[in-house]
Design a protein around this motif. Structure first.
Motif, PDB file in Angstrom:
ATOM      1  N   ILE A 268    -103.899  72.471 -29.996  1.00 26.77           N
ATOM      2  CA  ILE A 268    -105.060  72.388 -30.877  1.00 26.77           C
ATOM      3  C   ILE A 268    -104.626  72.599 -32.322  1.00 26.77           C
ATOM      4  CG2 ILE A 268    -107.214  73.527 -31.540  1.00 26.77           C
ATOM      5  CD1 ILE A 268    -107.712  72.050 -29.105  1.00 26.77           C
ATOM      6  N   ALA A 269    -103.806  73.647 -32.535  1.00 29.04           N
ATOM      7  CA  ALA A 269    -103.330  73.945 -33.881  1.00 29.04           C
ATOM      8  C   ALA A 269    -102.437  72.824 -34.411  1.00 29.04           C
ATOM      9  CB  ALA A 269    -102.572  75.276 -33.895  1.00 29.04           C
ATOM     10  N   LEU A 270    -101.653  72.194 -33.520  1.00 30.79           N
ATOM     11  CA  LEU A 270    -100.787  71.086 -33.946  1.00 30.79           C
ATOM     12  C   LEU A 270    -101.602  69.954 -34.552  1.00 30.79           C
ATOM     13  CD1 LEU A 270     -98.224  70.784 -30.985  1.00 30.79           C
ATOM     14  CD2 LEU A 270     -97.856  71.799 -33.232  1.00 30.79           C
ATOM     15  N   ILE A 271    -102.823  69.776 -34.066  1.00 28.73           N
ATOM     16  CA  ILE A 271    -103.655  68.683 -34.558  1.00 28.73           C
ATOM     17  C   ILE A 271    -104.441  69.091 -35.798  1.00 28.73           C
ATOM     18  CG2 ILE A 271    -105.566  67.118 -34.001  1.00 28.73           C
ATOM     19  CD1 ILE A 271    -104.780  67.339 -31.085  1.00 28.73           C
ATOM     20  N   VAL A 272    -105.138  70.242 -35.721  1.00 28.88           N
ATOM     21  CA  VAL A 272    -106.125  70.544 -36.754  1.00 28.88           C
ATOM     22  C   VAL A 272    -105.508  71.023 -38.063  1.00 28.88           C
ATOM     23  CG1 VAL A 272    -107.856  71.060 -34.997  1.00 28.88           C
ATOM     24  CG2 VAL A 272    -106.498  72.934 -35.952  1.00 28.88           C
TER      25      VAL A 272
END
Length: 349
Positions: A268-272
Motif C-alpha cells: 500500500i505504501a509503495l503505491i500511495v
C-alpha cells in the motif's frame, strides 16, 4: 522581490492551514485526537529513524552528483546541505520547483561552486529521485493487482493508471528533451535573456548581466547536466541511494500505521507515497496539506476495511509530521547558519 516571495509563502501557509482544517474536520477532531493519543511512542520513534535514514540516503545521492561535477563535500556536510534544500522546498510554493533556486544558492555558498553548477546538481538529484519512485509504485501496483483484485476498486485503479501513464510519459519526454537538448538550450537562452536583464535592471545594487554572460551561464548549466548523465557508475550509486531512501519513506508510513495498532500491507505504501508526492507541485509550501489530502484519499480508496477516516488521517499526521518537519527544522537551522555568513566550512569537505 523578497517581499513578494514572503507574501507568497505566507499566503501558501494560510491555504495549507485551511486544507488541514478541512482534513481534520473530515476525520473528526475529537476522534482524531483520541486516535493520536493511543499511538505507540516506540513506533513513532522508528518513524523518526526511518525519516533520518531517508534524509541520509538522499544526501548520499546529492554528494555523488556533486562529486561528478567536481564539487567535494563530506557526507556530513552533504546531509546538512540536503536538509537545507528540503527546508527551502518545504517553505516555498510549488515545492521543488520553487525551492531549487534557493537550494542552488545554498550549495554554491557552502561548496564555493558556480551557481549554475549547483543548480544542475540539485536538478539532477530531483530528476534521479523521480525514477525509483515510479518504479517502486509499479512494483506495489503489480503486487496489489495479483493479491487483492485491484480492478475491483475504481478509485485506486485510477491512481495506479496515473502511475503507469507517468512511467511511460515522463521518460519519453526526458528522452526527447535529451535528444534535442541543444535546440532546447538555444530556446531557453533566447527566452530567458530579456527576462533576466529586465529583472536585474529593477533590483538595486545588482548589475545587469550582458547577453553573452547569461548565455555562458545557461550553457554551463547544460554542460553540467551532460557531465552527470555521462557517468553511469556514479549514476547507479545515486539511483540506488535514492531508491533506498524512497523505501525508508514508505517504511515510515507503514510504521505510522503500526503505531496505531493497525496492520496494513507494505505494498500500500509503495503505491500511495510516490503518487501523493506529486501533490508537492501545488502552490502550497512543500505540498503541505495537498500531499496529506492525497495520501488520505488513496488510503481510504484501498481495500483496507480496518482503516477508518480517523486512522488514515492520524497515520498520515504521524508520517508527514516526521517527513515534513524534521528536515524543515534541521534545514532551517542550516539555512540560517549559511545566511549569517558563518558557513559550514568547519564541518569539513
Amino acid at each position: 522581490m523578497a517581499r513578494e516571495n514572503l507574501r507568497a509563502t505566507v499566503l501558501g501557509f494560510g491555504a495549507a492551514v485551511g486544507v488541514f482544517a478541512l482534513l481534520f474536520s473530515f476525520a473528526g477532531f475529537d476522534e482524531l485526537l483520541r486516535t493520536l493519543g493511543r499511538a505507540d511512542p516506540r513506533y513513532v520513534g522508528l518513524v523518526i529513524l526511518a525519516t533520518l535514514a531517508w534524509l541520509a540516503l538522499w544526501s548520499v545521492s546529492l554528494n555523488t552528483v556533486l562529486g561528478i561535477l567536481g564539487v567535494e563535500l563530506s557526507y556530513t556536510t552533504s546531509f546538512l546541505v540536503f536538509a537545507g534544500a528540503t527546508f527551502s522546498n518545504n517553505v516555498t510554493p510549488f515545492g521543488q520547483a520553487g525551492g531549487e533556486p534557493v537550494t542552488a544558492y545554498l550549495i554554491s555558498r557552502v561548496a564555493d561552486a558556480e551557481y549554475e553548477r549547483s543548480l544542475a546538481a540539485i536538478a539532477s538529484v530531483d530528476t534521479l529521485n523521480f525514477v525509483p519512485s515510479i518504479t517502486l509504485a509499479l512494483v506495489g501496483a503489480g503486487y496489489f493487482a495479483s493479491e487483492l483484485a485491484l480492478g475491483a476498486n475504481e478509485n485506486l485503479l485510477v491512481a495506479v493508471a496515473a502511475v503507469v501513464a507517468l512511467a511511460v510519459l515522463v521518460p519519453a519526454l526526458v528522452f526527447v528533451g535529451w535528444r534535442r537538448r541543444y535546440r532546447l538550450e538555444a530556446r531557453i537562452v533566447e527566452a530567458l535573456t530579456p527576462v533576466i536583464r529586465a529583472v536585474a535592471d529593477r533590483l538595486p545594487r545588482i548589475p545587469v548581466p550582458s547577453p553573452e554572460g547569461i548565455e555562458r551561464r545557461i550553457r554551463g548549466f547544460f554542460r553540467a547536466i551532460e557531465r552527470v548523465a555521462s557517468n553511469p557508475r556514479e549514476l547507479a550509486i545515486a539511483l540506488g541511494a535514492s531508491a533506498t531512501g524512497w523505501l525508508c519513506q514508505m517504511l515510515a508510513l507503514w510504521l505510522a500505521f503500526g503505531a496505531l495498532g493497525v496492520d496494513v500491507r507494505l505494498s500500500i505504501a509503495l503505491i500511495v507515497v510516490p503518487i501523493a508526492a506529486i501533490a508537492g507541485v501545488t502552490p502550497l509550501p512543500g505540498g503541505a496539506g495537498g500531499i496529506e489530502t492525497v495520501l488520505v484519499l488513496l488510503l481510504l480508496a484501498a481495500p483496507l476495511p480496518q482503516v477508518t477516516e480517523p486512522i488514515a488521517v492520524a497515520a498520515v499526521v504521524i508520517f508527514r509530521g516526521a517527513v515534513y518537519w524534521i528536515p524543515t527544522v534541521i534545514g532551517g537551522v542550516v539555512a540560517a547558519w549559511i545566511g549569517s555568513g558563518i558557513g559550514l566550512g568547519s564541518i569539513g569537505r
